[in-house]
Design an enzyme around this catalytic site. Structure first.
Site: not given
Ligand code: FPP
Length: 232
Positions: A19, A67-68
């Site tokens: 996260d 997440n969608w």
């Molecule tokens: C959460 O951070 C992260 C995600 C929902 C996506 C994680 C995906 C990746 C790191 C890429 C996946 C690919 C591979 C190859 C493993 P957030 O976006 O919710 O962060 P925030 O809380 O700061 O908004």
């Protein structure tokens, strides 16, 4: 790592809630997409360091059933990053040393992506270490799918072992340690069944900044815990 390590059993499986990508990007005045790109770099660093530490299984929460709800462009970025990572794994399959297993419902994915996911699961099946990628994964969704599979099989009375065998993680070890970056203190529908006896480690570090030193700190904290699994 400190010398006064006390835990009895070796740490074999770490699961990561990656996260903080969005906030990492925002802090730098970048679009959220960039946070996910740097998130993949952090993920690759983490895999390497876990290998160095002898961690047998790594699980990552890459995309949840919730997440969608994110803007379509952001969803597309995450899927493209995943596609790119998987395509690279396939290209370098001889050097790749992890058995890739997907957790989650593959059915909403387009045929090409689903076929690649299934191909990689098979192509890497004999690799020595395990990488579970949770993609379109939700703990509740997994449990409901398991219930429906058991009902469809005609089961009327099931044991914990029967139930575990109907989950996406069938035949695999539960996580010993669940690490969540980004400062929130919650499980967010991750591995709800499998986390029963996991140790939890939360850090304010945002995922793209998470690296070897942070893993060492989490591992050190793990070894200071006393795991009793309900005993004394
Ligand atoms: C959460 O951070 C992260 C995600 C929902 C996506 C994680 C995906 C990746 C790191 C890429 C996946 C690919 C591979 C190859 C493993 P957030 O976006 O919710 O962060 P925030 O809380 O700061 O908004």
């Amino acid at each position: 790592m400190s010398e006064n390590i006390t835990s009895q059993q070796p740490l074999k499986h770490i699961a990561f809630i990656m996260d903080g990508n969005g906030r990492w990007a925002k802090k730098r005045g970048l679009p959220r997409d960039h946070g996910h790109r740097f998130g993949v770099t952090a993920f690759e660093t983490v895999l390497k360091h876990c290998e160095k530490l002898g961690i047998q299984t790594v699980t990552v929460y890459a995309f949840s059933t919730e997440n969608w709800k994110r803007p379509p462009k952001e969803v597309e970025t995450i899927m493209k990053l995943m596609d790119h990572y998987l395509a690279e794994c396939e290209k370098k399959i001889d050097e790749y040393n992890m058995h890739i297993c997907f957790l989650g419902d593959k059915s909403p994915f387009e045929e090409k992506r689903r076929a690649r996911m299934e191909r990689l699961e098979k192509l890497t099946a004999n690799k020595p270490r395990v990488l579970n990628i949770a993609l379109n994964y939700g703990g509740r969704d997994e449990i409901v799918r398991a219930c429906n599979a058991l009902i469809a099989s005609g089961a009327r009375n099931v044991t914990e072992a029967d139930f575990a065998a109907a989950l996406d993680t069938k035949g695999r070890d539960d996580p010993d340690l669940i690490v969540r970056t980004g400062g929130d203190l919650r499980i967010s529908n991750f591995l709800l069944w499998q986390c029963a006896y996991a140790e939890f480690y939360f850090t304010d570090v945002l995922w793209p900044d998470f690296g070897p030193a942070e893993i060492d700190a989490a591992v050190e904290a793990f070894y200071k815990r006393k795991r009793r699994f309900g005993g004394v």
